[in-house]
Design an enzyme around this catalytic site. Structure first.
Site, PDB file in Angstrom:
ATOM      1  N   HIS A 135      46.346  29.676  43.421  1.00 22.19           N
ATOM      2  CA  HIS A 135      45.600  30.938  43.468  1.00 22.19           C
ATOM      3  C   HIS A 135      44.117  30.709  43.139  1.00 22.19           C
ATOM      4  O   HIS A 135      43.237  31.189  43.853  1.00 22.19           O
ATOM      5  CB  HIS A 135      46.238  31.920  42.478  1.00 22.19           C
ATOM      6  CG  HIS A 135      45.507  33.216  42.354  1.00 22.19           C
ATOM      7  ND1 HIS A 135      45.827  34.315  43.108  1.00 22.19           N
ATOM      8  CD2 HIS A 135      44.449  33.583  41.589  1.00 22.19           C
ATOM      9  CE1 HIS A 135      45.002  35.305  42.803  1.00 22.19           C
ATOM     10  NE2 HIS A 135      44.152  34.892  41.874  1.00 22.19           N
ATOM     11  N   GLU A 136      43.846  29.959  42.072  1.00 23.14           N
ATOM     12  CA  GLU A 136      42.447  29.761  41.653  1.00 23.14           C
ATOM     13  C   GLU A 136      41.695  28.884  42.656  1.00 23.14           C
ATOM     14  O   GLU A 136      40.534  29.139  42.964  1.00 23.14           O
ATOM     15  CB  GLU A 136      42.388  29.162  40.245  1.00 23.14           C
ATOM     16  CG  GLU A 136      42.954  30.069  39.159  1.00 23.14           C
ATOM     17  CD  GLU A 136      42.326  31.456  39.109  1.00 23.14           C
ATOM     18  OE1 GLU A 136      41.122  31.588  39.406  1.00 23.14           O
ATOM     19  OE2 GLU A 136      43.052  32.423  38.808  1.00 23.14           O
ATOM     20  N   HIS A 139      40.605  30.987  45.521  1.00 26.20           N
ATOM     21  CA  HIS A 139      39.363  31.731  45.266  1.00 26.20           C
ATOM     22  C   HIS A 139      38.146  30.869  45.623  1.00 26.20           C
ATOM     23  O   HIS A 139      37.184  31.352  46.209  1.00 26.20           O
ATOM     24  CB  HIS A 139      39.251  32.102  43.778  1.00 26.20           C
ATOM     25  CG  HIS A 139      39.962  33.371  43.386  1.00 26.20           C
ATOM     26  ND1 HIS A 139      39.804  34.562  44.059  1.00 26.20           N
ATOM     27  CD2 HIS A 139      40.804  33.634  42.356  1.00 26.20           C
ATOM     28  CE1 HIS A 139      40.532  35.503  43.464  1.00 26.20           C
ATOM     29  NE2 HIS A 139      41.158  34.970  42.430  1.00 26.20           N
ATOM     30  N   GLU A 196      41.919  39.309  45.293  1.00 20.85           N
ATOM     31  CA  GLU A 196      43.163  38.916  44.627  1.00 20.85           C
ATOM     32  C   GLU A 196      44.293  38.707  45.642  1.00 20.85           C
ATOM     33  O   GLU A 196      45.021  37.723  45.601  1.00 20.85           O
ATOM     34  CB  GLU A 196      43.564  39.987  43.614  1.00 20.85           C
ATOM     35  CG  GLU A 196      42.789  39.892  42.323  1.00 20.85           C
ATOM     36  CD  GLU A 196      42.807  38.487  41.796  1.00 20.85           C
ATOM     37  OE1 GLU A 196      43.874  38.014  41.390  1.00 20.85           O
ATOM     38  OE2 GLU A 196      41.763  37.823  41.824  1.00 20.85           O
TER      39      GLU A 196
END
Ligand SMILES: [Zn+2]
Length: 262
Positions: A135-136, A139, A196
């Site tokens: 997820h990070e 980003h 998100e």
């Protein structure tokens, strides 16, 4: 007159500063060049790592490093296979576990990742770490920080736009603010729901390609959501963990499972 000029400059920049998010194809505004943002982020990251303290738990640190290596390799493979390796230009991956009891993790522009030991009770195992790692990293790959900083610049208006032409703008504070690092700095720049959702979707694909079962994401976000009540951690202020999120994760699961190589 001056205002008109600034508006004109603004629209020129908006046109010049548009790019497309890989995997989702969304159009985004990116007013800061990677050539500026990545070296500044690396400098900020070195500061954070130097302050540490880094975790002395070898097993946990190695787990974070291993998930990071496997997922970054999957990300590289993903773009290589599509002839889009330029997406990762300037990336130099680094993964560190910081000994701090705050449930947080982030990846700065250019692939600089920090995990805090406080998130490990929520990740529980390596698959859980891979959820957060994917997820990070998503980003960063999707240039979400650039977009957040760009939006902030547009809100603050002319002065920022003018200073951009000097190429001397210092993004130190904006980057620190984006990750909630440093005590004098006010509010953390929030990720939007759109960011998100996008990072969730991309992260699932990347972790699956790295050999982690993407279904681990549902459990992680449910555990995070359950923690919201007692002491809402910084991570939750930028990463709301609610039913909508879990529902959307399930929607994106078939796409991720198609990439899963156990
Ligand atoms: Zn996020």
């Amino acid at each position: 007159m001056k205002k008109t000029l600034l508006m004109l400059m603004g629209s020129v920049l908006l046109i010049a500063g548009c790019s497309t998010v890989p995997l989702t194809g969304r159009k985004q505004v990116n007013l800061v060049s990677d050539a500026q943002l990545i070296p500044q982020s690396a400098a900020n990251y070195n500061e954070v790592v130097k302050q540490g303290p880094l975790s002395t738990n070898r097993q946990q640190s190695e787990m974070v490093q291993r998930a990071g290596r496997r997922i970054s390799a999957a990300v590289e493979q993903y773009f290589q296979e599509r002839g889009q390796s330029q997406v990762l230009e300037g990336f130099v991956w680094e993964f560190n576990l910081i000994d701090e009891d705050t449930p947080n993790a982030w990846c700065m522009p250019g692939g600089k990742v920090a995990f805090y030991t406080g998130i490990l009770p929520f990740t529980q195992d390596e698959a859980g770490i891979a959820v957060v790692m994917g997820h990070e990293i998503a980003h960063a790959v999707a240039r979400h920080s650039n977009e957040r900083i760009s939006h902030q610049m547009l809100q603050q208006g002319g002065g920022y736009l003018l200073s951009m032409f000097s190429q001397k703008t210092d993004y130190h504070e904006a980057i620190m603010q984006a990750y909630g690092i440093g005590s004098q700095i006010g509010a953390i720049l929030p990720y939007s729901r759109e960011h998100e959702s996008e990072a969730d979707r991309m992260g699932l694909v990347f972790m699956a390609m790295a050999g982690y079962n993407p279904e681990a994401a549902v459990g992680f976000w449910q555990r995070m959501g359950a923690a919201g009540g007692e002491k809402p951690p910084e991570f939750l202020s930028t990463h709301p963990a609610d039913e909508t999120r879990v529902r959307k994760l399930r929607e994106h699961m078939p796409e991720a499972l198609a990439h899963y190589r156990p």
